[in-house]
Structures are given as structure tokens and as C-alpha cells.
Design a protein around this motif. Sequence first.
Motif, PDB file in Angstrom:
ATOM      1  N   PHE A  26       0.926  -1.098   0.144  1.00 59.53           N
ATOM      2  CA  PHE A  26       0.020  -0.098  -0.114  1.00 59.53           C
ATOM      3  C   PHE A  26       0.793   1.094  -0.089  1.00 59.53           C
ATOM      4  N   ILE A  27       0.781   2.118  -0.958  1.00 63.51           N
ATOM      5  CA  ILE A  27       1.527   3.157  -1.184  1.00 63.51           C
ATOM      6  C   ILE A  27       0.674   4.479  -0.708  1.00 63.51           C
ATOM      7  N   GLU A  28       1.157   5.349   0.144  1.00 62.00           N
ATOM      8  CA  GLU A  28       0.512   6.506   0.353  1.00 62.00           C
ATOM      9  C   GLU A  28       1.273   7.780   0.221  1.00 62.00           C
ATOM     10  N   TYR A  29       0.422   8.861  -0.288  1.00 59.06           N
ATOM     11  CA  TYR A  29       1.191  10.135  -0.381  1.00 59.06           C
ATOM     12  C   TYR A  29       0.415  11.215   0.641  1.00 59.06           C
ATOM     13  N   HIS A  30       1.343  11.669   1.455  1.00 61.06           N
ATOM     14  CA  HIS A  30       0.663  12.622   2.315  1.00 61.06           C
ATOM     15  C   HIS A  30      -0.270  11.954   3.078  1.00 61.06           C
ATOM     16  N   GLY A  31      -0.303  10.614   3.662  1.00 60.22           N
ATOM     17  CA  GLY A  31      -1.127   9.935   4.444  1.00 60.22           C
ATOM     18  C   GLY A  31      -2.199   9.468   3.669  1.00 60.22           C
ATOM     19  N   LYS A  32      -2.497   9.682   2.295  1.00 61.93           N
ATOM     20  CA  LYS A  32      -3.644   9.110   1.559  1.00 61.93           C
ATOM     21  C   LYS A  32      -3.326   8.313   0.635  1.00 61.93           C
ATOM     22  N   GLN A  33      -3.998   7.038   0.557  1.00 64.58           N
ATOM     23  CA  GLN A  33      -3.598   5.921  -0.177  1.00 64.58           C
ATOM     24  C   GLN A  33      -3.641   6.248  -1.790  1.00 64.58           C
ATOM     25  N   VAL A  34      -2.561   6.247  -2.458  1.00 67.49           N
ATOM     26  CA  VAL A  34      -2.744   6.409  -4.021  1.00 67.49           C
ATOM     27  C   VAL A  34      -2.765   4.988  -4.865  1.00 67.49           C
ATOM     28  N   MET A  35      -1.997   4.028  -4.241  1.00 69.98           N
ATOM     29  CA  MET A  35      -1.711   2.898  -5.206  1.00 69.98           C
ATOM     30  C   MET A  35      -1.802   1.548  -4.121  1.00 69.98           C
ATOM     31  N   VAL A  36      -1.956   0.547  -4.747  1.00 68.54           N
ATOM     32  CA  VAL A  36      -2.119  -0.802  -4.073  1.00 68.54           C
ATOM     33  C   VAL A  36      -1.398  -1.696  -5.116  1.00 68.54           C
ATOM     34  N   LEU A  37      -0.223  -2.530  -4.641  1.00 72.11           N
ATOM     35  CA  LEU A  37       0.274  -3.343  -5.613  1.00 72.11           C
ATOM     36  C   LEU A  37       0.129  -4.883  -4.985  1.00 72.11           C
ATOM     37  N   LYS A  38      -0.014  -5.680  -5.951  1.00 74.01           N
ATOM     38  CA  LYS A  38      -0.192  -7.218  -5.584  1.00 74.01           C
ATOM     39  C   LYS A  38       0.624  -7.996  -6.654  1.00 74.01           C
ATOM     40  N   GLY A  39       0.927  -9.280  -6.304  1.00 72.41           N
ATOM     41  CA  GLY A  39       1.388 -10.121  -7.330  1.00 72.41           C
ATOM     42  C   GLY A  39       2.996  -9.798  -7.783  1.00 72.41           C
ATOM     43  N   LYS A  40       3.189 -10.003  -8.875  1.00 75.01           N
ATOM     44  CA  LYS A  40       4.468  -9.802  -9.062  1.00 75.01           C
ATOM     45  C   LYS A  40       5.071  -8.312  -9.158  1.00 75.01           C
ATOM     46  N   GLU A  41       4.235  -7.283  -9.376  1.00 73.68           N
ATOM     47  CA  GLU A  41       4.418  -5.719  -9.462  1.00 73.68           C
ATOM     48  C   GLU A  41       4.923  -5.596  -7.816  1.00 73.68           C
ATOM     49  N   ALA A  42       4.158  -6.439  -7.076  1.00 71.19           N
ATOM     50  CA  ALA A  42       4.480  -6.008  -5.508  1.00 71.19           C
ATOM     51  C   ALA A  42       5.979  -6.599  -5.106  1.00 71.19           C
ATOM     52  N   ASP A  43       6.241  -7.954  -5.745  1.00 69.67           N
ATOM     53  CA  ASP A  43       7.242  -8.437  -5.501  1.00 69.67           C
ATOM     54  C   ASP A  43       8.492  -7.819  -6.122  1.00 69.67           C
ATOM     55  N   LYS A  44       8.451  -7.070  -7.150  1.00 69.32           N
ATOM     56  CA  LYS A  44       9.401  -6.358  -7.935  1.00 69.32           C
ATOM     57  C   LYS A  44       9.646  -5.087  -6.711  1.00 69.32           C
ATOM     58  N   MET A  45       8.447  -4.324  -6.561  1.00 68.59           N
ATOM     59  CA  MET A  45       8.621  -3.239  -5.700  1.00 68.59           C
ATOM     60  C   MET A  45       9.340  -3.458  -4.432  1.00 68.59           C
ATOM     61  N   ILE A  46       8.964  -4.606  -3.831  1.00 71.84           N
ATOM     62  CA  ILE A  46       9.685  -4.736  -2.515  1.00 71.84           C
ATOM     63  C   ILE A  46      11.392  -5.095  -2.547  1.00 71.84           C
ATOM     64  N   ASN A  47      11.586  -5.682  -3.901  1.00 65.94           N
ATOM     65  CA  ASN A  47      13.093  -5.998  -4.233  1.00 65.94           C
ATOM     66  C   ASN A  47      13.738  -4.847  -4.242  1.00 65.94           C
ATOM     67  N   ARG A  48      12.945  -3.853  -5.098  1.00 68.92           N
ATOM     68  CA  ARG A  48      13.793  -2.474  -5.234  1.00 68.92           C
ATOM     69  C   ARG A  48      13.754  -1.619  -4.090  1.00 68.92           C
ATOM     70  N   ILE A  49      13.014  -1.641  -3.198  1.00 62.75           N
ATOM     71  CA  ILE A  49      12.916  -0.956  -2.024  1.00 62.75           C
ATOM     72  C   ILE A  49      14.057  -1.683  -1.037  1.00 62.75           C
ATOM     73  N   ASP A  50      14.032  -3.089  -1.025  1.00 65.01           N
ATOM     74  CA  ASP A  50      15.306  -3.675  -0.169  1.00 65.01           C
ATOM     75  C   ASP A  50      16.705  -3.258  -0.715  1.00 65.01           C
ATOM     76  N   GLN A  51      16.765  -3.059  -1.958  1.00 63.44           N
ATOM     77  CA  GLN A  51      18.130  -2.751  -2.478  1.00 63.44           C
ATOM     78  C   GLN A  51      18.494  -1.173  -2.493  1.00 63.44           C
ATOM     79  N   ALA A  52      17.455  -0.234  -2.051  1.00 62.14           N
ATOM     80  CA  ALA A  52      17.988   1.081  -2.123  1.00 62.14           C
ATOM     81  C   ALA A  52      18.645   1.371  -0.829  1.00 62.14           C
ATOM     82  N   SER A  53      19.605   2.224  -1.089  1.00 61.07           N
ATOM     83  CA  SER A  53      20.750   2.660  -0.035  1.00 61.07           C
ATOM     84  C   SER A  53      20.162   3.853   0.817  1.00 61.07           C
ATOM     85  N   THR A  54      19.350   4.907   0.304  1.00 64.83           N
ATOM     86  CA  THR A  54      18.965   5.911   1.208  1.00 64.83           C
ATOM     87  C   THR A  54      17.256   6.006   1.208  1.00 64.83           C
ATOM     88  N   ASP A  55      16.960   6.622   2.160  1.00 66.65           N
ATOM     89  CA  ASP A  55      15.624   7.062   2.116  1.00 66.65           C
ATOM     90  C   ASP A  55      14.993   7.752   1.052  1.00 66.65           C
TER      91      ASP A  55
END
Length: 81
Positions: A26-55
Motif C-alpha cells: 500500500f503506497i500513500e502520499y501525504h497519508g492518503k492511499q494512492v496505489m495498491v500493488l499485488k503479485g509480481k508488481e509488488a514483489d518487484k517493488m519490495i525487491n527495489r526497496i530492499d536494494q535502495a541505499s537511502t531513504d
Amino acid sequence: MGNTDNRKRLDEEVFTYRITKNNTVFIEYHGKQVMVLKGKEADKMINRIDQASTDKDVQLILAKVTGNFKRGNEKDTSTKK
């Protein structure tokens, strides 16, 4: 990152995200939900976030995934009188 965030908006950490047990993101912008990712898209997103070096890198990833949902011409629904 270069000139990607010239106005320094991502420094404010405007995006937040939550990952559920079943890997729904679940992705929020200023506290309001703007997107929900499931399945392969969510898995890709989680991997990219895990590899990110900074906030700020995480903020950039979230901004890119949400796309161009804020163009500046939306109506303000708050009651300002």
C-alpha cells in the motif's frame, strides 16, 4: 540521482508504504492511499526497496511507481473560507 528531484520534494518523505503478510504493498502520499500493488508488481517493488541505499532512493522509487498522478490542476476539496 542527478537532477531528478530539483525541487527537493522527496527530502520531505512525502511517500509512505506498508507491506502486508501476503506481500501486498500500500503506497500513500501525504497519508492518503494512492496505489495498491499485488503479485509480481509488488514483489518487484519490495525487491527495489530492499536494494535502495537511502531513504531518498526509496522516495524516488515510490514516486516513479505511482507515476504522474499529481499534475497540479486537481481541485482542492478542502473547505477554505
